[in-house]
Design a protein around this motif. Structure first.
Motif, short mmCIF file in Angstrom:
data_model
loop_
_atom_site.label_atom_id
_atom_site.label_comp_id
_atom_site.label_asym_id
_atom_site.label_seq_id
_atom_site.Cartn_x
_atom_site.Cartn_y
_atom_site.Cartn_z
N ALA A 157 0.82 -1.21 0.00
CA ALA A 157 0.00 0.00 0.00
C ALA A 157 0.86 1.26 0.00
O ALA A 157 0.58 2.22 -0.73
CB ALA A 157 -0.92 0.00 1.21
N ASN A 158 1.89 1.28 0.82
CA ASN A 158 2.75 2.47 0.87
C ASN A 158 3.41 2.76 -0.47
O ASN A 158 3.55 3.91 -0.88
CB ASN A 158 3.82 2.31 1.96
N ALA A 159 3.81 1.69 -1.16
CA ALA A 159 4.41 1.89 -2.49
C ALA A 159 3.40 2.47 -3.46
O ALA A 159 3.72 3.39 -4.25
CB ALA A 159 4.96 0.56 -3.00
N VAL A 170 -0.08 18.10 -0.86
CA VAL A 170 -0.79 17.69 0.35
C VAL A 170 -1.45 16.33 0.07
O VAL A 170 -2.07 16.14 -0.97
CB VAL A 170 -1.87 18.72 0.77
N ILE A 171 -1.30 15.42 1.03
CA ILE A 171 -1.90 14.10 0.91
C ILE A 171 -2.86 13.89 2.07
O ILE A 171 -2.46 13.99 3.24
CB ILE A 171 -0.83 12.99 0.93
N HIS A 172 -4.11 13.66 1.75
CA HIS A 172 -5.10 13.35 2.78
C HIS A 172 -5.30 11.84 2.78
O HIS A 172 -5.87 11.27 1.84
CB HIS A 172 -6.42 14.07 2.49
N ILE A 173 -4.85 11.18 3.83
CA ILE A 173 -4.97 9.73 3.94
C ILE A 173 -6.08 9.40 4.93
O ILE A 173 -6.05 9.82 6.09
CB ILE A 173 -3.65 9.09 4.43
N VAL A 174 -7.06 8.66 4.45
CA VAL A 174 -8.12 8.15 5.32
C VAL A 174 -7.72 6.71 5.63
O VAL A 174 -7.78 5.84 4.76
CB VAL A 174 -9.49 8.21 4.63
N ASP A 175 -7.28 6.47 6.86
CA ASP A 175 -6.70 5.19 7.23
C ASP A 175 -7.75 4.32 7.91
O ASP A 175 -8.02 4.45 9.10
CB ASP A 175 -5.49 5.41 8.15
N ILE A 184 1.51 3.89 9.14
CA ILE A 184 1.81 5.28 8.76
C ILE A 184 3.26 5.69 9.00
O ILE A 184 3.83 6.42 8.17
CB ILE A 184 0.84 6.23 9.49
N PRO A 185 3.93 5.29 10.08
CA PRO A 185 5.33 5.72 10.25
C PRO A 185 6.24 5.36 9.06
O PRO A 185 7.08 6.17 8.67
CB PRO A 185 5.76 5.01 11.54
N LEU A 229 2.04 10.29 16.35
CA LEU A 229 2.25 10.31 14.91
C LEU A 229 2.67 11.69 14.42
O LEU A 229 3.56 11.84 13.57
CB LEU A 229 0.99 9.85 14.19
N VAL A 230 2.04 12.73 14.96
CA VAL A 230 2.40 14.10 14.57
C VAL A 230 3.84 14.40 14.96
O VAL A 230 4.61 14.99 14.19
CB VAL A 230 1.43 15.11 15.22
#
Length: 446
Positions: A157-159, A170-175, A184-185, A229-230
């Motif tokens: 998925a990350n790839a 800007v990337i909005h990720i709905v996890d 996410i890290p 995470l932030v």
């Protein structure tokens, strides 16, 4: 897990060393048997010591299926007879097939107890349920890293996300995940290493009700998770905004859809990525009200209307949708042996890690077998059915590149032998000894 003792007080069979009267007659198609489409498995008459050669998955599966028939028919006598056999050939601390079977035995007894069946009296023979598996963040990371069951999907998925969002500031990720954004890290790391500099990430997660949520749960709060995470993103020179939406798969994630529609009105130059990691199958298939669509289809239609940059679907590759408990037992028994055998290949019996991992699998089995209606949330579908759904709703599959495949193979090399990967058109599939386990797919609006 199912635990019988040799004491008369704890065992429905009074600790007998031979099958109850009539067992052999029933197991070989006697007047009290409930024959299905196959003959009853032959059971040896010489007692417990001769059961070794009957310790096969096929034999145990047939006994479980016949036990389910007996319980559904409220035949407590026959159910007890079959359970006696299962008790002798499937101890809860045995080999992978035995531990898997013991988990199903427990689930069947819990089902009988919940349904009010006369067989429910057997519930007194079941040990107390495993304590809810609630882990601190570090322990949860270790749980996730134990096998590639989750890491396979994370890496693929990350790839795909990195490739699809390369030109967006800007990337909005709905996890949508059951692993509390443990993916996410590594995504942050990959974005931070890009030559064009750091990006800004908006991360939206859901905070569902703990009821019917699969284990493990996270010991820390969502607020604390967001802060961590932030801070991690900041340490990599990546800006991040964390937001949680109180939504649940049980209502089709309706609140999340409403939230995303509002966000879409103000998003400019933003990539919208919907990352679905083993959560979509928790959305019910039932229709609501006068709708002709299931909640699962309604949610996917709503996602398509948002025109997302990318939708990633990673899930377990099995079919647990049968309305018939016998059908679900067949499907689950022939799939969930994989995690039992995989952890057995590198962890000792007394390993706390193995106990945690298998307790989560037992939860799945109990939910699948003992629960019905909205309480039964384990409703997996095969990758073929997901492909049909996505294409029908206006999505087009996106292939994984050679670099992504190489990264996934690198992850598998960190785990025990037996794990492999194959390509199925645009999908990547995690395998155990050649058997399909988990699939990863990426989709864009067609």
């Amino acid at each position: 897990m199912m635990q019988f003792t040799e004491s008369a007080a704890a065992s429905p069979f009074s600790g007998s060393e031979s099958p109850p009267a009539g067992l052999l007659l029933n197991l070989n198609g006697g007047p009290n048997s409930h024959a299905g489409d196959w003959p009853w498995p032959h059971y040896p008459a010489s007692g417990k010591t001769s059961l070794g050669r009957y310790n096969s998955g096929a034999f145990m599966e047939q006994l479980l299926l016949h036990c389910a028939y007996a319980i559904e028919a409220n035949d407590a006598t026959l159910a007890q007879q079959i359970l006696w056999v299962l008790h002798n050939i499937a101890p809860p601390d045995g080999d992978p097939n035995q531990r898997l079977t013991a988990a199903f035995v427990r689930a069947l007894i819990l089902r009988a107890s919940r349904s009010g069946s006369p067989c429910g009296s057997l519930a007194s023979t079941v040990a107390a349920q495993d304590a809810p598996l609630c882990l601190p963040a570090v322990a949860l990371a270790g749980f996730v890293d134990l096998t590639p069951w989750h890491r396979f999907g994370f890496t693929a998925a990350n790839a795909a996300i990195a490739d699809a969002t390369d030109s967006f500031p800007v990337i909005h990720i709905v996890d949508l995940t059951t692993t509390y954004s443990m993916q996410i890290p590594t995504l942050i790391d990959s974005l931070a290493c890009r030559p064009d500099g750091p990006r800004f990430i908006r991360l939206t997660v859901i905070s569902p009700s703990p009821a019917n949520s699969p284990p493990p749960t996270l010991e820390t709060s969502f607020d604390d998770l967001g802060s961590r995470l932030v801070n991690f993103a900041r340490s990599r020179n990546v800006g991040m905004e964390f937001r949680q939406v109180p939504a649940s798969p049980s209502d089709g994630l309706d609140a999340l859809v409403r939230h995303l529609r509002v966000q879409q009105l103000v998003a400019v130059g933003e990539a919208l990525v919907i990352n679905c990691h083993m959560m979509l199958h928790y959305i019910p298939e039932e229709t609501v009200g006068n709708s002709t669509f299931s909640q699962r289809i309604t949610f996917l239609k709503a996602l398509r209307a948002l025109e997302p940059t990318l939708v990633v679907v990673v899930d377990e590759d099995a079919n647990f949708t049968s309305g018939d408990v016998v059908g679900r037992i067949r499907a689950a028994f022939n799939y969930l042996w994989i995690p039992f055998e995989a952890v057995d290949s590198f962890l000792p019996k007394d390993s706390q890690q193995r106990h945690r991992y298998e307790s989560a699998i037992r939860w799945k089995i109990e939910n699948l077998i003992a629960m019905e209606g909205i309480q039964r949330v384990e409703r997996l579908e095969t990758r073929g059915r997901w492909v049909q759904k996505m294409r029908r709703l206006g999505f087009r599959g996106v292939g994984f590149g050679e670099e992504a495949a190489a990264e996934v193979k690198g992850v598998l090399e960190e785990h025990s032998a037996g794990w492999g990967m194959k390509k199925d058109e645009e999908r990547l599939v995690l395998t155990w000894k050649g058997h399909d386990a988990v699939f990863a797919s990426a989709w864009v609006p067609s």
